[in-house]
Structures are given as C-alpha cells and as structure tokens.
Design an enzyme around this catalytic site. Sequence first.
Site, PDB file in Angstrom:
ATOM      1  N   HIS A 184     -32.397 -53.359  -5.346  1.00  0.00           N
ATOM      2  CA  HIS A 184     -31.574 -54.442  -5.895  1.00  0.00           C
ATOM      3  C   HIS A 184     -32.455 -55.373  -6.710  1.00  0.00           C
ATOM      4  O   HIS A 184     -33.409 -55.959  -6.204  1.00  0.00           O
ATOM      5  CB  HIS A 184     -30.856 -55.192  -4.776  1.00  0.00           C
ATOM      6  CG  HIS A 184     -29.759 -54.384  -4.153  1.00  0.00           C
ATOM      7  ND1 HIS A 184     -29.427 -54.445  -2.830  1.00  0.00           N
ATOM      8  CD2 HIS A 184     -28.914 -53.477  -4.720  1.00  0.00           C
ATOM      9  CE1 HIS A 184     -28.411 -53.614  -2.592  1.00  0.00           C
ATOM     10  NE2 HIS A 184     -28.093 -53.011  -3.723  1.00  0.00           N
ATOM     11  N   ALA A 185     -32.094 -55.508  -7.990  1.00  0.00           N
ATOM     12  CA  ALA A 185     -32.972 -56.157  -8.963  1.00  0.00           C
ATOM     13  C   ALA A 185     -33.389 -57.570  -8.572  1.00  0.00           C
ATOM     14  O   ALA A 185     -34.543 -57.942  -8.693  1.00  0.00           O
ATOM     15  CB  ALA A 185     -32.254 -56.184 -10.317  1.00  0.00           C
ATOM     16  N   ARG A 186     -32.442 -58.373  -8.099  1.00  0.00           N
ATOM     17  CA  ARG A 186     -32.709 -59.804  -7.893  1.00  0.00           C
ATOM     18  C   ARG A 186     -33.531 -60.097  -6.647  1.00  0.00           C
ATOM     19  O   ARG A 186     -33.983 -61.217  -6.452  1.00  0.00           O
ATOM     20  CB  ARG A 186     -31.377 -60.538  -7.813  1.00  0.00           C
ATOM     21  CG  ARG A 186     -30.485 -60.087  -6.663  1.00  0.00           C
ATOM     22  CD  ARG A 186     -29.062 -60.549  -6.887  1.00  0.00           C
ATOM     23  NE  ARG A 186     -28.174 -60.160  -5.808  1.00  0.00           N
ATOM     24  CZ  ARG A 186     -26.860 -60.404  -5.824  1.00  0.00           C
ATOM     25  NH1 ARG A 186     -26.322 -61.003  -6.845  1.00  0.00           N
ATOM     26  NH2 ARG A 186     -26.109 -60.035  -4.817  1.00  0.00           N
ATOM     27  N   ARG A 235     -28.097 -57.441  -9.973  1.00  0.00           N
ATOM     28  CA  ARG A 235     -28.298 -56.649  -8.755  1.00  0.00           C
ATOM     29  C   ARG A 235     -28.463 -55.142  -9.039  1.00  0.00           C
ATOM     30  O   ARG A 235     -29.276 -54.458  -8.437  1.00  0.00           O
ATOM     31  CB  ARG A 235     -27.074 -56.864  -7.852  1.00  0.00           C
ATOM     32  CG  ARG A 235     -26.958 -55.958  -6.645  1.00  0.00           C
ATOM     33  CD  ARG A 235     -25.677 -56.312  -5.891  1.00  0.00           C
ATOM     34  NE  ARG A 235     -25.319 -55.333  -4.872  1.00  0.00           N
ATOM     35  CZ  ARG A 235     -25.644 -55.453  -3.584  1.00  0.00           C
ATOM     36  NH1 ARG A 235     -26.361 -56.467  -3.174  1.00  0.00           N
ATOM     37  NH2 ARG A 235     -25.260 -54.544  -2.716  1.00  0.00           N
ATOM     38  N   ASN A 252     -27.724 -48.815  -4.074  1.00  0.00           N
ATOM     39  CA  ASN A 252     -27.569 -48.671  -2.624  1.00  0.00           C
ATOM     40  C   ASN A 252     -26.126 -48.382  -2.201  1.00  0.00           C
ATOM     41  O   ASN A 252     -25.753 -48.570  -1.056  1.00  0.00           O
ATOM     42  CB  ASN A 252     -28.111 -49.914  -1.903  1.00  0.00           C
ATOM     43  CG  ASN A 252     -28.604 -49.576  -0.502  1.00  0.00           C
ATOM     44  OD1 ASN A 252     -29.049 -48.457  -0.238  1.00  0.00           O
ATOM     45  ND2 ASN A 252     -28.508 -50.538   0.413  1.00  0.00           N
ATOM     46  N   ARG A 253     -25.319 -47.912  -3.147  1.00  0.00           N
ATOM     47  CA  ARG A 253     -23.993 -47.359  -2.839  1.00  0.00           C
ATOM     48  C   ARG A 253     -23.851 -45.965  -3.469  1.00  0.00           C
ATOM     49  O   ARG A 253     -22.776 -45.396  -3.468  1.00  0.00           O
ATOM     50  CB  ARG A 253     -22.870 -48.250  -3.420  1.00  0.00           C
ATOM     51  CG  ARG A 253     -22.845 -49.675  -2.903  1.00  0.00           C
ATOM     52  CD  ARG A 253     -22.421 -49.747  -1.442  1.00  0.00           C
ATOM     53  NE  ARG A 253     -22.328 -51.133  -0.998  1.00  0.00           N
ATOM     54  CZ  ARG A 253     -23.372 -51.894  -0.632  1.00  0.00           C
ATOM     55  NH1 ARG A 253     -24.595 -51.372  -0.620  1.00  0.00           N
ATOM     56  NH2 ARG A 253     -23.197 -53.142  -0.260  1.00  0.00           N
ATOM     57  N   GLU A 379     -34.047 -56.629   6.039  1.00  0.00           N
ATOM     58  CA  GLU A 379     -33.651 -57.754   5.180  1.00  0.00           C
ATOM     59  C   GLU A 379     -34.703 -58.837   5.378  1.00  0.00           C
ATOM     60  O   GLU A 379     -34.858 -59.367   6.474  1.00  0.00           O
ATOM     61  CB  GLU A 379     -32.262 -58.280   5.571  1.00  0.00           C
ATOM     62  CG  GLU A 379     -31.130 -57.279   5.362  1.00  0.00           C
ATOM     63  CD  GLU A 379     -30.653 -57.167   3.915  1.00  0.00           C
ATOM     64  OE1 GLU A 379     -31.228 -57.843   3.028  1.00  0.00           O
ATOM     65  OE2 GLU A 379     -29.703 -56.400   3.673  1.00  0.00           O
TER      66      GLU A 379
HETATM   67 ZN    ZN Z   1     -30.381 -55.532  -1.333  1.00  0.00          ZN
END
Ligand code: ZN
Length: 422
Positions: A184-186, A235, A252-253, A379
């Site tokens: 995820h980019a951000r 993202r 990630n989906r 996370e």
């Molecule tokens: Zn993520």
Amino acid sequence: MTLRGGLTLLVVAAAVLGQSHNHRADPTYSGWNVLEVKALPPFLNLEALGFPSHMDLLSFNTGAGTTLLAVAQERLTQFMQRLTEAGVAFQTKINDLSQLFIRPLTYDVTRSLPRGDLTFDRYMYYQEIESYIEALPSKHRNKVQVDEIGRSVEGRPIYLITINKKTKTRKVDKPVIFIEAGAHAREWVSPASALYLVERLLESPSLLRNAEWRLVPLLNPDGYVYSWHHDRLWRKNRAPSSVPECFGVDLNRNFDFYWGGVQAGRDPCSDLYQGSNPFSEPESRALRKAVSAVKRRTKAYISLHSFGQTFLYPWSYSRAGNNSKSKDLVNLADGMVRKIEAAGGTRYNISSSGVSLLVGGASDDWVASQGVPYVYTMELRDRGETVFHLPEHLIVPTGEDVWTAMKYLGRKLRYRRKNKRN
Ligand SMILES: [Zn+2]
C-alpha cells in the site's frame, strides 16, 4: 440502525457528494477532517458516497464496527448531517489533515542521499531506495543477493533481497523467513521498516546462520512515487482501468484466495478495487513468483502494513477465522509482542484478521493457503493519530519493533527445528 436506514443515507449522500472519480478534490487535503464513524464500509457504501474524490477510507475495524474516514471540507457539513439523520454515531479525530502532510509536500527532492546510502532520519524517496538496494550486493558480497522479480505497471523494478550467510560447505536448504512490504503506497513506514530490518540482519551473523531472509521491501513502487508527488493518501498501484479517469488496483485484494470476497471493491474507482482477475497485476504476480519459488522451505511470512499496531493472523476472508494453527500463531505472536515491550517498544495487539478486518484476496491468506505455517500481517505504528504519516522520529522505533519481533521469530523457528530433530 437498519439496513434500510443505511440505504437512505447512501442515496441521499451520493446526491450530495457527486460523481465518483479518482482525482482528489484537493490533494493537499487542506481542511479535510478525519472522522471515526460507527459503521462499516459495505454498509456505508463509500463508492456511492462519492468516495474517493471527496472522501478517503483510511481504515476500518470489523470487530469494533468502526471506519476512519477523511472528508473534504466542502462536503463535511452535509455529510455529518446525513450521518446524524441516519442515526450513525461519529467523532471528529483530526480537523485539518493537511497540517500532517505539509513537510513531505514541500520536501526538497534535489537534496538526495549519496548513491547507495540510506537514512532513517526521514522517509526515503523512490530513487534513494532503489539506489540503496542496487548497491547492497557489492557492499555485502558473501551475504546479499538482489533479484528483480518483476516490473510494475509503469516499468519500475520490483526487488527481492535475499540475505544468507554463504557457507563453504555444500549449500543447505535453510528455512526461509519472507518479508513483504510496501503493498500500500501511503504506508511509508512499511518499506522504511523493511530496510531497517535489512541493516540489522546484516549485523547479526547468528540470525543468518540458521535462516535465509527474503525481503520484498517495496512491492508497489509506482504507488509509492505517486504518494510522494501527487497524493499523500494514494493506496493502490497505478494500473489504468476500464474507467478512463480511475486508476489502480488494491494489490492486497488481488491474490487468488477468496478473491472478490468480502471487503473487496468491484468498482475500479474504489480504493479497495480488487482488479479484473486474481493476479491481474504485475506486482502481485511478481510476489507470487518469489513466494512460489521457496514455498516448501518458507516457515514464516510477514506482510508489513500500517497503521494499527496489531499482529493479524489468517484467515482474513472469514470471521470464523480459526484455522488449525490458530493456537500456535497466537503463542508466537504473543512472544513477539512481549519482546517488543521488553525492548522498550510500543504495545501491539494480536487478532484474527477475519475478526479485525474480514477481507478477501489478501496476500497473507494466499501465502497461508500455499502451506506456509506462520503467516502474519503486522500493522505497524501508530493507532491512526497521524493517518499514515507517522512522524519521522518514529521511523527508528518502529523499525526496532519489527527487528525485535523478527529476532524472536528467527530464534524461535530455529529452536523448533532443533526440537524436531531430537
Ligand atoms: Zn496496508
């Protein structure tokens, strides 16, 4: 609140918020508020709400039933009104998102690091990360191998760093610990922590003797670049879609395990867009290739994301969540959490991913479905206070959290292996 209430909210708010498209109304996020809303994305139906032009889904927690949303100032009053009318509770968390992002938006990209160097005093931009990775093998000839496992949509290389202490004797099949970062980019602290881990591993011969470490530190380079120069909250990757103004697939989906299941977007304009098919994206295919090559000897797989300070374990796709390994997964995570705290790090939670998130097509589930026993999504910091833009002085402490956890994991898996032999 009933589903009927939710549908009313959705239809009215869609009219208020206008057409769904991919350009932010204001990519500086000046005056954007962050709200914690007591409802979940499928219920809120953000795609119909005009998301993502005037809204951004920052995170959601299925267990708590809450969603963290950024809302553009010009839509805020109407949106709050609709929530109130529909009986949905909410709380304002941040008043002006742009205040968090001012520094990187004015960051002087001409002052780059010398080639091959790295820093954890600030976030590194793409060219710096690339040049650091490319210089690694010549700096550590007997320990590091760098392979290009694919190219992004825009043609940037996707690197795999393999760290292993080469022995003079015959090559042995060591267990692999695989780290994925930057999907995820951000989530800038994710690649930063992966590079921090690389540096620490290279100073730790004992951890290299008994395991081979494989890291994909920046799975989504195009998105990362876009999040630096165009939209701090980007993202997805940067793939064009069937809707001309909407770009990007949520990597990630995009994995082939319960693809298209819960919490995945079918709308190419959604921030959670799953793609046209499983593995439709070159980035997810590159990761598939890298994981498949060593899946037999991979003992652990960690996907680094932010934020939330939680160790999530499979399955992600189902709330029932429990797989046969749950107890082992929780025990091992518990050990990592304790070590992080003992080392002066912060508090991490442990949760089944299906209970906390409930998503289909995620990389952790796909890797677990390939038979890898210990799979986690970690996370990282914080708990949402700084909305993906974790302050730079927390890069090192977050990297230390990851390092402490991985040191424990590496030693624990070695220990188990010895036990098995005895
Ligand atoms: Zn993520």
